[in-house]
Each structure stands twice: as structure tokens, then as C-alpha cells.
Design an enzyme around this catalytic site. Structure first.
Site, short mmCIF file in Angstrom:
data_model
loop_
_atom_site.label_atom_id
_atom_site.label_comp_id
_atom_site.label_asym_id
_atom_site.label_seq_id
_atom_site.Cartn_x
_atom_site.Cartn_y
_atom_site.Cartn_z
N ASP A 9 25.77 3.52 43.02
CA ASP A 9 26.88 3.45 42.07
C ASP A 9 26.80 2.07 41.42
OD1 ASP A 9 27.55 2.08 44.39
OD2 ASP A 9 29.67 2.62 44.33
N ASP A 14 24.06 -3.13 44.26
CA ASP A 14 23.13 -2.01 44.04
C ASP A 14 21.96 -2.45 43.16
OD1 ASP A 14 24.95 0.72 44.72
OD2 ASP A 14 26.11 -0.98 43.97
#
Length: 289
Positions: A9, A14
């Protein structure tokens, strides 16, 4: 060799998880972007932007746009767009359903999965066909807080965000019987692994990539005082399982997203509680700072 699929996400950590894999010579076969840190439009575009910064041709598909049952919940912890308010031109992309793409891949091939976001995308995959999980070799999950030490206390009440966002999906995945390596806050919140101003001051900002990393991490440090490398640490579990110490057992999730580990040598879940700092520095931190 098993294929590698990354489910994200894409917020700041990330982004660095994707970069950690690529900088260690590992290129995911494809990436699925889902909602979590931000809405699906943002996380999908953010993920594509990271692949462009890396100059890597990694397919990016879309996953779950909301939790199974609950309404979406966005904290904007990583900024309004989920990527430290970093500005870029929105991307043109083929709208390919990553859940179906992963389903079709699993029909014929073994797959390793790293998931650094809520587990909704996997829960939806599991609901398509009972036996589709047989070719999943292992799943590495960034999520959970198990009170195994002083750091495993949760960041949304007693829960960790990825599990809090969709506890019903998490329960389904953790009870699937698949071998799951879980990297919880008990490891990632250890301040020995966080990034601070001193680390930023040591950076050599001499390329588009290093400028991108610097701007993202500086935003997080300025806003929160430090930047926890949750998702790059989860990527490290794929690169080197032996960097961690684990407890084997079964994981249950309550309705508020709190995770409970029941120790059981026959369980399918391995929960990390310790990380070798030298391996972390060599394979993660020193790549960037």
C-alpha cells in the site's frame, strides 16, 4: 524457483521495501497495490512511481480497494498522498486486477508472497477457490504486535495498523495453514533500526533516486521524530530468514486487530522477535544511508 509477488500500500516504507529488494538483486515478478496507507488510486500511482525511479520494468496491478467488511480508514501518517506529499505526474497504466493475475499464476507455479499492507487482497484471493493456496510456498507479513518485548505494544491502540485495517482478512490469512513469517512491531519498532536526522545527514544525495529517498525519509523524520523501517525489514526476511529469531505457533486476531500468538511447534506461523543488527545494516540500512 518460486515466483515472487509483492503486495503493498505504497507509503514511504513500502517504497524502501521495493528498493531494498531491487538493490539486493531481487526483482519481483509483479507488484499488487492495495488500499491501506492511502486510497487505491494513490497507492497504485505511488508504486508505479517507485518502479520508474528505479528504472525497473516491474508490472504493477491493483488489489483490494477497501477492507472486507469495514469502511476504509486513512491516517495520512505518510502524508496526504501516502508518499510524504512527494509530487509527480500521475501515471497511465493498464488496469489489471492483481488478485486474478495472482490466482492465474498460482494455478501453474509456486509463489512466494511478501505483503506489507492490510491482508484484504490475500483474503479475497483465498475466497476464490479452496485449493488455490497449495502453490503458495510462504508468505512474509509485515504486521502485528505481540507484546513479546517492550516494542510490541501496537500503533493503533493495542493493534498494528495493517491488522487493524482489516482484522477479518488477517484472521483468514493467519488461519489458512500456509507457512507465514510474520515481522511485527516487536522487531520493527526497536529504535536501533530506526532512521534519524544523523542518518539523513550522512546521505550522499547525488542522483534522482537518492534525492527521492532523502525527501521521503526527511518528511517522516521531521513529522514523527524518526522513521521506522517496517517494510524494508519485512523484505529482509525474504532475503535472509536467518537474520531473525522466530517463535512458532498460531495467530488469532480480535475484532480490534489485536494479535495473539499461541506457541505451538506444529503451528504454521513464525513470529519474529529479534533481528541481527549487522545483517540489517548490511542488507538494508547501508543501501540508503
Amino acid at each position: 524457483m518460486a515466483k515472487l509477488v509483492l503486495i503493498v500500500d505504497t507509503g514511504v516504507d513500502d517504497a524502501l521495501a521495493i528498493m531494498t529488494l531491487v538493490k539486493n538483486g531481487i526483482k519481483p515478478d509483479f507488484i499488487i497495490a492495495a488500499s491501506g496507507n492511502s486510497d487505491l488510486d494513490n497507492t497504485l500511482n505511488n508504486t508505479i512511481e517507485v518502479t520508474k525511479i528505479l528504472e525497473e520494468n516491474i508490472p504493477v496491478y491493483y488489489g483490494a480497494y477497501r477492507p472486507l467488511i469495514r469502511e476504509p480508514y486513512y491516517e495520512e501518517y505518510h502524508g496526504q498522498n501516502g508518499l510524504a506529499n512527494y509530487t509527480y505526474e500521475m501515471h497511465e497504466f493498464n488496469k489489471i486486477n492483481g488478485i486474478i493475475e495472482l490466482y492465474n499464476t498460482l494455478k501453474d507455479e509456486e509463489v512466494d508472497i511478501i505483503i506489507t499492507c492490510p491482508l484484504t487482497t490475500l483474503a479475497l484471493l483465498f475466497s476464490l477457490e479452496k485449493n488455490i493456496i497449495k502453490n503458495i510456498r510462504r508468505i512474509i507479513v509485515m504486521g502485528g504486535a505481540f507484546a513479546l518485548n517492550e516494542y510490541g505494544t501496537g500503533n493503533v491502540g493495542d493493534a498494528e495498523f495493517n491488522i487493524f485495517y482489516d482484522p477479518e482478512a488477517a484472521n483468514m490469512v493467519f488461519n489458512s495453514g500456509i507457512k507465514i513469517y510474520t515481522i511485527p512491531l516487536d522487531v520493527t519498532m526497536n529504535p536501533n533500526f530506526s532512521i534519524k536526522d544523523d542518518d539523513l545527514n550522512k546521505m550522499h544525495v547525488n542522483s534522482n533516486e537518492s534525492k527521492f529517498i532523502y525527501e521521503l525519509v526527511k518528511y517522516m523524520v521531521n513529522r514523527h521524530g524518526s522513521f521506522e523501517m517496517h517494510d524494508p525489514i519485512a523484505a529482509l526476511a525474504y532475503l535472509n530468514e536467518k537474520a531473525f529469531k522466530y517463535i512458532t505457533g498460531k495467530i488469532s486476531v480480535d475484532r480490534n486487530g489485536k494479535t495473539l500468538l499461541t506457541r505451538d511447534e506444529k503451528g504454521s506461523c513464525m513470529v519474529a522477535y529479534s533481528l541481527d543488527i549487522n545483517i540489517y545494516q548490511k542488507n538494508v540500512k547501508n543501501l540508503f544511508f
